[in-house]
Scaffold this motif. Structure first.
Motif, PDB file in Angstrom:
ATOM      1  N   VAL A  19      -7.869  -1.160  -1.932  1.00 13.00           N
ATOM      2  CA  VAL A  19      -7.604  -2.458  -2.541  1.00 13.00           C
ATOM      3  C   VAL A  19      -8.898  -3.167  -2.943  1.00 13.00           C
ATOM      4  N   ARG A  20     -10.008  -2.787  -2.361  1.00 12.86           N
ATOM      5  CA  ARG A  20     -11.276  -3.452  -2.678  1.00 12.86           C
ATOM      6  C   ARG A  20     -11.653  -3.256  -4.144  1.00 12.86           C
ATOM      7  N   HIS A  55       0.836  -1.202   0.000  1.00 12.70           N
ATOM      8  CA  HIS A  55       0.000   0.000   0.000  1.00 12.70           C
ATOM      9  C   HIS A  55       0.870   1.251   0.000  1.00 12.70           C
ATOM     10  N   TYR A  80     -12.022  -5.495   8.046  1.00 11.71           N
ATOM     11  CA  TYR A  80     -11.304  -6.381   7.127  1.00 11.71           C
ATOM     12  C   TYR A  80     -11.229  -7.762   7.771  1.00 11.71           C
ATOM     13  N   GLU A  90      -4.104  -6.315   4.070  1.00 12.87           N
ATOM     14  CA  GLU A  90      -5.076  -6.541   3.002  1.00 12.87           C
ATOM     15  C   GLU A  90      -5.173  -8.020   2.625  1.00 12.87           C
ATOM     16  N   GLU A 131      -4.984   1.898   2.775  1.00 16.96           N
ATOM     17  CA  GLU A 131      -4.938   0.710   3.631  1.00 16.96           C
ATOM     18  C   GLU A 131      -5.014   1.099   5.091  1.00 16.96           C
ATOM     19  N   SER A 189      -1.780  -0.216  -3.640  1.00 20.05           N
ATOM     20  CA  SER A 189      -3.111   0.266  -3.299  1.00 20.05           C
ATOM     21  C   SER A 189      -3.052   1.562  -2.495  1.00 20.05           C
ATOM     22  N   CYS A 236      -8.278  -0.554   4.784  1.00 18.46           N
ATOM     23  CA  CYS A 236      -8.083  -1.381   3.574  1.00 18.46           C
ATOM     24  C   CYS A 236      -9.128  -1.027   2.521  1.00 18.46           C
TER      25      CYS A 236
END
Length: 382
Positions: free
Chosen positions: A141-142, A70, A300, A332, A134, A131, A138
């Motif tokens: 990144v989704r 990240h 998460y 993540e 984070e 990403s 997080c």
């Protein structure tokens, strides 16, 4: 070609605190990859102030290894830094700056390793992912994972380079953060029974969280791989009331649940919400319109990759150790794992230095990560 140390110096210079944009760093990486002949794509946030970066090289087809990190870092506000946080400082074999450990050191090593991956044809694909956001749940990144879900050429496993002091890690706890707002009814404290004391009802809810925490800590629920070896619940912030002689109308508290992979944080939240539904009629009996509201803050899942999985075997091979561990902080990895991409964690530096003033990573740790990635390149080219 630049070394991991050289690249880390560039990456640290970008202020990518989560409240700020990460686009300058992402564009730097995009241009660096382009200079190596690697195409990459950007997956933007809704407001286009931030972006994930994804790249793929090697043969066509599904499978292969993803290297993921990240780009965002935690704030430096209020911390007593003795060196500039966004300019790398080298002292006694240590590289100081915000994000050196968490986790731009790993990203720098990945970028520095790319010429080795390009030197010979790869027998399986290499995927790169950087990403955003984070550190605040997080979040970024989704959308990257969502973009990969519809593609036939998805990686089969992922190595996340969070700082583990280069120890191979297969698991971490999951987390759920929630906010509870209690809306009561104010009155003069001399007539307290005529009001609905929001702080007192919040205290009832927090007390129930304590009871849940005690159950989760029962010895039969322990998993010795983790420290502490059980799921935890804690209330982190609380605010309410305006004066001692006024029954408080509002109270807000934030709580978090950190669960072993086998436990479900949503069940804790559901139990507290069920208890709240029992309290609301008592509140309404005194003053209609009072109530309790819950708002998710972040969440998460945990990670628990099997010791005998292909991902674990590969990590043992390239790290030189099968002394697998777990970490207390989240990554993540649980999200990748839920998406069907087996995930492990291993990276330079220690979280003992992360999130603190004068954060650092040692040159020795960078060299160890460089060596691990060189072994991965050899394995992918064999």
């Amino acid at each position: 070609m630049p070394t991991s140390r050289d690249l880390l110096s560039h990456l640290i210079a970008f202020d990518t605190v989560s409240r700020a944009s990460n686009l300058a760093l992402i564009e730097f990486v995009h241009d660096y990859l382009s200079g190596l002949g690697i195409d990459s794509e950007l997956i933007y946030s809704d407001d286009r102030r931030k972006a994930n970066l994804y790249a793929r090289l090697g043969p066509a087809g599904a499978g292969g290894v993803m290297l993921s990190g990240h780009s965002d870092v935690v704030p430096v506000d209020g911390q007593a830094w003795t060196v500039p946080p966004f300019a790398m400082t080298e002292q006694d074999g240590k590289l100081y700056g915000r994000g050196t450990a968490d986790m731009k050191g790993y990203i720098a090593c990945v970028l520095a390793a790319l010429p080795a991956f390009l030197a010979k044809p790869l027998r399986v694909p290499l995927h790169l992912a950087i990403s955003y956001d984070e550190e605040v749940g997080c979040l970024g990144v989704r959308s990257l994972i969502e973009a990969l879900e519809g593609r036939p050429e998805r990686p089969s496993l992922c190595i996340i380079g969070e700082p583990t002091f280069m120890r191979p890690v297969l698991g971490h706890k999951g987390k759920l953060g929630m906010r509870c707002d209690v809306h009561g009814a104010a009155c003069h404290s001399a007539y307290a029974p005529q009001g609905v004391n929001a702080i007192e009802y919040a205290a009832k809810l927090i007390g129930r969280l304590g009871e849940i925490a005690q159950r989760l800590a029962a010895k039969e629920r322990h998993d010795s791989r983790f420290d502490p070896p059980y799921s935890t619940v804690q209330t982190g912030t609380i605010s309410g009331g305006s004066a001692l002689n006024i029954v408080p109308e509002h109270c807000r508290f934030d709580f978090e649940v950190r669960t072993l992979p086998a436990d479900n944080a949503e069940q804790v939240a559901a139990e507290l919400q069920a208890y709240a539904t029992e309290l609301v009629p008592q509140m309404n009996a005194v003053q209609p319109g009072t109530g309790i509201r819950f708002t998710p803050i972040s969440a998460y899942p945990g990670l628990a990759t099997a010791n005998d999985s292909e991902a674990a075997k590969l990590l043992a091979l390239i790290s030189g150790s099968s002394d697998f561990g777990t970490v207390a902080f989240g990554t993540e990895g649980g999200l990748f794992d839920q998406a069907g991409i087996a995930t492990v964690v291993c990276g330079p530096g220690s979280m003992d230095q992360g999130h603190k003033p004068d954060e650092f990573v040692s040159l020795e740790q960078l060299h160890q990560c460089d060596a691990m990635l060189a072994r991965l390149a050899e394995w992918m080219q064999a």
